[in-house]
Enzyme design. Sequence first.
Site, PDB file in Angstrom:
ATOM      1  N   ASN A  91      28.143 -32.592 -25.434  1.00  0.00           N
ATOM      2  CA  ASN A  91      29.429 -32.728 -24.732  1.00  0.00           C
ATOM      3  C   ASN A  91      30.635 -32.862 -25.660  1.00  0.00           C
ATOM      4  OD1 ASN A  91      28.496 -35.315 -25.314  1.00  0.00           O
ATOM      5  ND2 ASN A  91      29.505 -36.238 -23.553  1.00  0.00           N
TER       6      ASN A  91
ATOM      7  N   GLU B  83      24.641 -44.625 -27.797  1.00  0.00           N
ATOM      8  CA  GLU B  83      25.788 -44.418 -26.894  1.00  0.00           C
ATOM      9  C   GLU B  83      25.237 -43.603 -25.735  1.00  0.00           C
ATOM     10  OE1 GLU B  83      28.516 -45.824 -27.210  1.00  0.00           O
ATOM     11  OE2 GLU B  83      28.758 -46.233 -29.357  1.00  0.00           O
TER      12      GLU B  83
ATOM     13  N   CYS C 229      30.951 -39.262 -21.204  1.00  0.00           N
ATOM     14  CA  CYS C 229      30.317 -40.536 -20.841  1.00  0.00           C
ATOM     15  C   CYS C 229      31.365 -41.555 -20.397  1.00  0.00           C
ATOM     16  CB  CYS C 229      29.477 -41.061 -21.987  1.00  0.00           C
ATOM     17  SG  CYS C 229      30.294 -40.958 -23.570  1.00  0.00           S
TER      18      CYS C 229
ATOM     19  N   GLU D 149      30.624 -47.968 -32.272  1.00  0.00           N
ATOM     20  CA  GLU D 149      31.053 -46.950 -33.216  1.00  0.00           C
ATOM     21  C   GLU D 149      32.549 -47.137 -33.451  1.00  0.00           C
ATOM     22  OE1 GLU D 149      29.184 -43.466 -30.991  1.00  0.00           O
ATOM     23  OE2 GLU D 149      28.366 -43.272 -33.012  1.00  0.00           O
TER      24      GLU D 149
END
Length: 451
Positions: free
Chosen positions: A129, A227, A261, A430
């Site tokens: 993505n 993630e 997401c 992150e």
Amino acid sequence: MTQVINPATGNVLTSVPSLGLAETDAAIERAHKVFPAWKAVAPGDRARLLRRFAALVDEHIDELADLEVRNSGHTIGNARWEAGNVRDVLNYYAGAPERLSGRQIPVPGGVDLTFHEPLGVVGVIVPWNFPMPIAGWGFAPALAAGNTVVLKPAELTPLTAIRLGELAGEAGLPEGVFTVLPGKGSVVGQRFVTHPAVRKVCFTGSTEVGKSIMAGCAEQVKRVTLELGGKSANIVFADADLAKAAASAPASVFDNAGQDCCARSRILVQRTVYDEFLGRLEPAVKAFRVEDPARETAEMGPLISAGQRASVSAYLDDADVAFRGTAPDGDGWWFPPTVLLAHSPADRHWREEVFGPVVSVLPFDTEEDAVRLANDTEYGLSGSLWTSDVGRALRMARAVETGALSVNSHSSVRYWTPFGGMKQSGLGRELGPDALLSFTDVKNVFISSED
Ligand code: NDP
């Protein structure tokens, strides 16, 4: 070889190698072998190499963006931003080698020092993505902290990662320090989990695969950052700037065709302004430009694949469609932006991550209701909150269980600040100052000063 398809046309763009186990092992072993030398590079020299890598990315923004438009169907505007994000993240972490200080802790009988030691080989597994940014969020801090990196792009979208690997070499990163390994997750990605020389896996993707990676890493007590999915809430209170909240809602969920997401795919609207909000949302959705992603005016391109379109379409079965935008007909995996009315928090489209341009809307009555509904999910990645009451903004920001939340905006990912999920949306953070240390272990050294 794997065929790479342009999702806006369905045509084959090119083919890339799909690496097997022996080639994966050889790359991991090279990364392992070169690790001591990379770790020993003087901090200023490592910083210079990362800055040179960033400068080369900057010189190739248009080329990288064009590749992403054709391989992933991202709009040209987004793709340029994404390539620029890789440059910015590299520059941000290029400041780290010279600042990665330990501590001196007061103890009796001597001196106590701590060091942030790199882990070794880091395996980065990237989804389709956001092929460029997610790669950079892994490799930039990992390299800055003194690790070597093997990176597996998604089979569907390998082209920009392969190009970034070439640019790293041109920038002067020694061979084996950063290697891009196109191939299947079940082969290359899985080997990152099982190979003992890989000391950390950074994974972004589905919650299901993330859980299996975490379980696999447990075998070797391997560090892991995850993630995963999201079902983020966009909560609109009656006291909000409704015009702004409605105008900005489409991009907060339909950007990247909803394959994000952080997509705000659940809109919670206070009942007293529910009708007014929907009335304002409808023209904004209908005006959302879905077109050839190479056009400068495009706000949304196609879905990534026929499979993704089939899985997104299935959420419309038996759903109450409020209104839809438009999308091109013909070849490519197009899907119009779609607004669904949820009748209960049990509705499938309200609960599951659709990962497409579909948003569900549900009314709520009180602040307590909003918190309860927002938190009634296994996910907790992102979210937004619209209100003009600063006290409420603070109460809600603390009460909503999510790793990132923005008030009166839809900001999620900024490279200066930590990004990651609560609950089943992930593990670890992150970006920002937090990410760097997660690519190191603390070593404690005591030096006796006694005779
Ligand atoms: P996956 O989780 O399957 O894929 C993500 C990455 O993991 C890809 O590089 C994939 O490789 C790799 N992978 C797959 N299986 C393994 C394995 N056993 N071991 C190691 N690596 C593996 O996501 P999908 O592409 O199948 O997408 C499915 C759904 O996941 C989406 O509809 C969406 O809901 C969610 N998703 C969430 C993302 C996020 O940003 N949080 C990103 C992508 C998906 P390969 O190239 O073979 O696919």
